[in-house]
Write a protein that holds these residues in place. Sequence first.
Motif, short mmCIF file in Angstrom:
data_model
loop_
_atom_site.label_atom_id
_atom_site.label_comp_id
_atom_site.label_asym_id
_atom_site.label_seq_id
_atom_site.Cartn_x
_atom_site.Cartn_y
_atom_site.Cartn_z
N ALA A 50 29.17 10.99 13.78
CA ALA A 50 29.27 11.64 15.09
C ALA A 50 27.91 12.21 15.51
CB ALA A 50 30.32 12.75 15.05
N PHE A 51 27.22 12.83 14.58
CA PHE A 51 25.91 13.42 14.86
C PHE A 51 24.91 12.34 15.30
CE2 PHE A 51 21.70 14.90 13.22
CZ PHE A 51 21.54 15.97 14.09
N LYS A 56 21.99 9.32 19.67
CA LYS A 56 21.75 8.03 20.34
C LYS A 56 22.16 8.10 21.81
CE LYS A 56 22.19 5.12 16.22
NZ LYS A 56 23.02 4.11 15.52
N THR A 57 23.28 8.77 22.09
CA THR A 57 23.71 8.92 23.47
C THR A 57 22.71 9.75 24.26
OG1 THR A 57 26.08 8.66 23.06
CG2 THR A 57 25.46 9.98 24.97
N ASN A 58 22.24 10.83 23.68
CA ASN A 58 21.26 11.67 24.38
C ASN A 58 19.99 10.88 24.71
OD1 ASN A 58 23.04 13.77 24.19
ND2 ASN A 58 21.91 14.90 22.61
N LYS A 59 19.55 10.08 23.76
CA LYS A 59 18.35 9.26 23.98
C LYS A 59 18.62 8.21 25.05
CE LYS A 59 14.11 8.14 22.98
NZ LYS A 59 13.00 9.07 23.32
N TYR A 64 17.89 5.84 30.28
CA TYR A 64 18.60 5.14 31.35
C TYR A 64 18.49 5.88 32.69
CZ TYR A 64 22.14 1.77 32.92
OH TYR A 64 22.80 0.74 33.55
N GLY A 65 18.07 7.14 32.62
CA GLY A 65 17.94 7.92 33.84
C GLY A 65 19.28 8.28 34.46
N VAL A 66 20.23 8.66 33.62
CA VAL A 66 21.58 8.92 34.10
C VAL A 66 21.61 10.00 35.19
CG1 VAL A 66 23.85 9.81 33.42
CG2 VAL A 66 22.67 8.15 31.97
N LYS A 67 20.82 11.03 35.04
CA LYS A 67 20.84 12.13 36.00
C LYS A 67 20.35 11.72 37.39
CE LYS A 67 20.33 16.04 32.82
NZ LYS A 67 19.49 17.22 32.45
N ASP A 68 19.58 10.64 37.45
CA ASP A 68 18.98 10.24 38.72
C ASP A 68 19.63 9.01 39.34
OD1 ASP A 68 17.04 12.29 38.45
OD2 ASP A 68 15.86 11.00 37.11
N LEU A 161 30.00 0.82 26.89
CA LEU A 161 29.72 2.17 27.40
C LEU A 161 30.78 3.16 26.93
CD1 LEU A 161 28.65 1.28 31.04
CD2 LEU A 161 27.21 2.45 29.35
N LEU A 162 32.04 2.77 27.05
CA LEU A 162 33.12 3.67 26.66
C LEU A 162 33.12 3.95 25.16
CD1 LEU A 162 36.02 2.26 28.88
CD2 LEU A 162 34.90 4.49 29.12
N SER A 163 32.75 2.97 24.37
CA SER A 163 32.80 3.16 22.91
C SER A 163 31.58 3.89 22.38
CB SER A 163 32.94 1.81 22.21
OG SER A 163 31.80 0.99 22.45
#
Length: 223
Positions: A50-51, A56-59, A64-68, A161-163
């Motif tokens: 999980a850690f 990896k998700t945070n990176k 990917y520029g999710v916020k923008d 993406l979901l997994s």
Amino acid sequence: MSGDVLTVSPEDLKALKERMQLIAEADPTQYHNEFSLRRYLRAFKTVDAAFQAILKTNKWRENYGVKDLEQQPAIQNNLLKARVLNHRDITGRPVIYIPAKNHNSSERDIDELTKFIVYCLEKACQKCFEEVTDNLCIVFDLADFSTSCMDYQLVKNLIWLLSKHYPERLGACLIMNSPAIFSTIWPVIRAWLDENTSSKIFFVNSEEELCKYLIPDILPNDM
């Protein structure tokens, strides 16, 4: 309280919290709340897994520029492909509605459309009242579906993406107005899914069945 709380051991949750606290103290953007930590533990089973998945998700989110994403042309170019509804399903989940007839696999830009999917997932997740439910309802409307609408690569991207980056966010996936031809397509998709995900997919063949999950009137008629 949302999620399958009892499936996460207090010891594992405490250990993951402690690891993430050290990371978040150095970089606050790495922070995940307890609901998120529980989802990752349910999905990845062990504290270590999980850690690593969270890191990896945070990176990925940063790269990917999710916020923008909202500012990118990919969003405006695909508004008829899916919509996060204002209303919720009967359990309080945010709903993403996807009319398959508006998609043509030979005319899409897969990278652009994947960005739009991420945008929709983000928008839906932000609408979650996590104390009540922290997962989503995705509705695939196959009315007027044809083989040109079927996009295996896009489905693979959504599953990935979901997994990997939205674990345990899928609460229910409704497939409505499924035509006979889809019966030859579904076995291919089913083979890509694990048992947990498969158990959340429901074929809806009538308005009466649909009412078990949501009020039909919330579905848009302008797409």
